[in-house]
Design an enzyme around this catalytic site. Structure first.
Site, short mmCIF file in Angstrom:
data_model
loop_
_atom_site.label_atom_id
_atom_site.label_comp_id
_atom_site.label_asym_id
_atom_site.label_seq_id
_atom_site.Cartn_x
_atom_site.Cartn_y
_atom_site.Cartn_z
N CYS A 1 -5.68 35.42 -19.79
CA CYS A 1 -4.56 36.34 -19.98
C CYS A 1 -3.94 36.06 -21.34
O CYS A 1 -3.76 34.89 -21.70
CB CYS A 1 -3.52 36.12 -18.87
N HIS B 1 -5.67 42.53 -12.22
CA HIS B 1 -4.95 41.60 -13.11
C HIS B 1 -3.83 42.33 -13.85
O HIS B 1 -2.68 41.85 -13.88
CB HIS B 1 -5.95 40.97 -14.09
N GLU B 2 -4.17 43.47 -14.47
CA GLU B 2 -3.16 44.19 -15.27
C GLU B 2 -2.02 44.70 -14.39
O GLU B 2 -0.85 44.62 -14.77
CB GLU B 2 -3.80 45.34 -16.05
N HIS C 1 0.75 42.35 -13.53
CA HIS C 1 1.82 42.17 -14.52
C HIS C 1 3.02 43.06 -14.21
O HIS C 1 4.15 42.76 -14.61
CB HIS C 1 1.32 42.49 -15.93
#
Ligand code: NI
Length: 186
Positions: A105, A147-148, A151
């Site tokens: 990341c 993953h994105e 955020h």
């Protein structure tokens, strides 16, 4: 071209839930998307979320043809995803399956971790113009989207790990990657 500073783990904004976008064809939204792509291009990453550049909105960009950071990963279409939603999908019959893989990341520079994610997902949301987008994905593509989108709910990948002994520096875990990754992971 505006390359923005990428916030690092420890910054409180990375722990916040981002607000949904409610206005479309908004010049500010278009500028944000341009900045995300510009910043991603310079850092050599494969995806970036708005909170990582200090904007607490539900906007992510991701995708690449070939990545020096993830040389074995198949291409992922370059995508702007706004107000996303993710649903796990089963392979055939039975419940959706998890699969673990290495993740890095830009907000956690120099490190990689072994992270469980849904192997197959359906993701949907809107593009920067408000057009509806819906896709199925699996493997690295599915991992990248999960993953994105994490955020946007204040989650960084170490908080998804089951075994923290599998968190380490790229230079130790993947010494062959170091030449390119040292530049890309800054
Ligand atoms: Ni990230």
């Amino acid at each position: 071209m505006t390359v923005r500073q990428v916030l690092k783990m420890g910054h409180p904004l990375l722990l916040q839930t981002a607000a949904p976008v409610v206005r479309w064809d908004d010049p500010d939204l278009e500028a944000l998307v341009v900045d995300l792509w510009d910043t991603l291009a310079v850092t050599g990453g494969v995806g970036l979320a708005a909170p990582q550049i200090g904007v607490s909105l539900q906007v992510v960009v991701f995708g690449f043809d070939r990545s020096a950071r993830y040389p074995d990963a198949p291409p992922v279409p370059r995508t702007v995803l706004v107000n996303p939603e993710i649903l796990p999908l089963a392979d055939s019959s039975g419940p959706p399956q998890e699969e673990s893989g290495w993740e890095g990341c830009l907000s956690v520079p120099g490190l990689r971790g072994w992270v469980p994610r849904w192997r197959r997902i359906l993701y949907r949301g809107r593009d920067a113009s408000g057009r509806w987008l819906e896709r199925e994905a699996e493997g690295f593509h599915a991992r990248l989207v999960q993953h994105e989108c994490d955020h946007l709910i204040g989650r960084l990948y170490p908080t998804r790990m089951a075994d923290l002994t599998r968190l380490g520096f790229v230079s130790e875990l993947f010494p062959d990657l170091e030449d390119t990754a040292a530049v890309a992971a800054r």
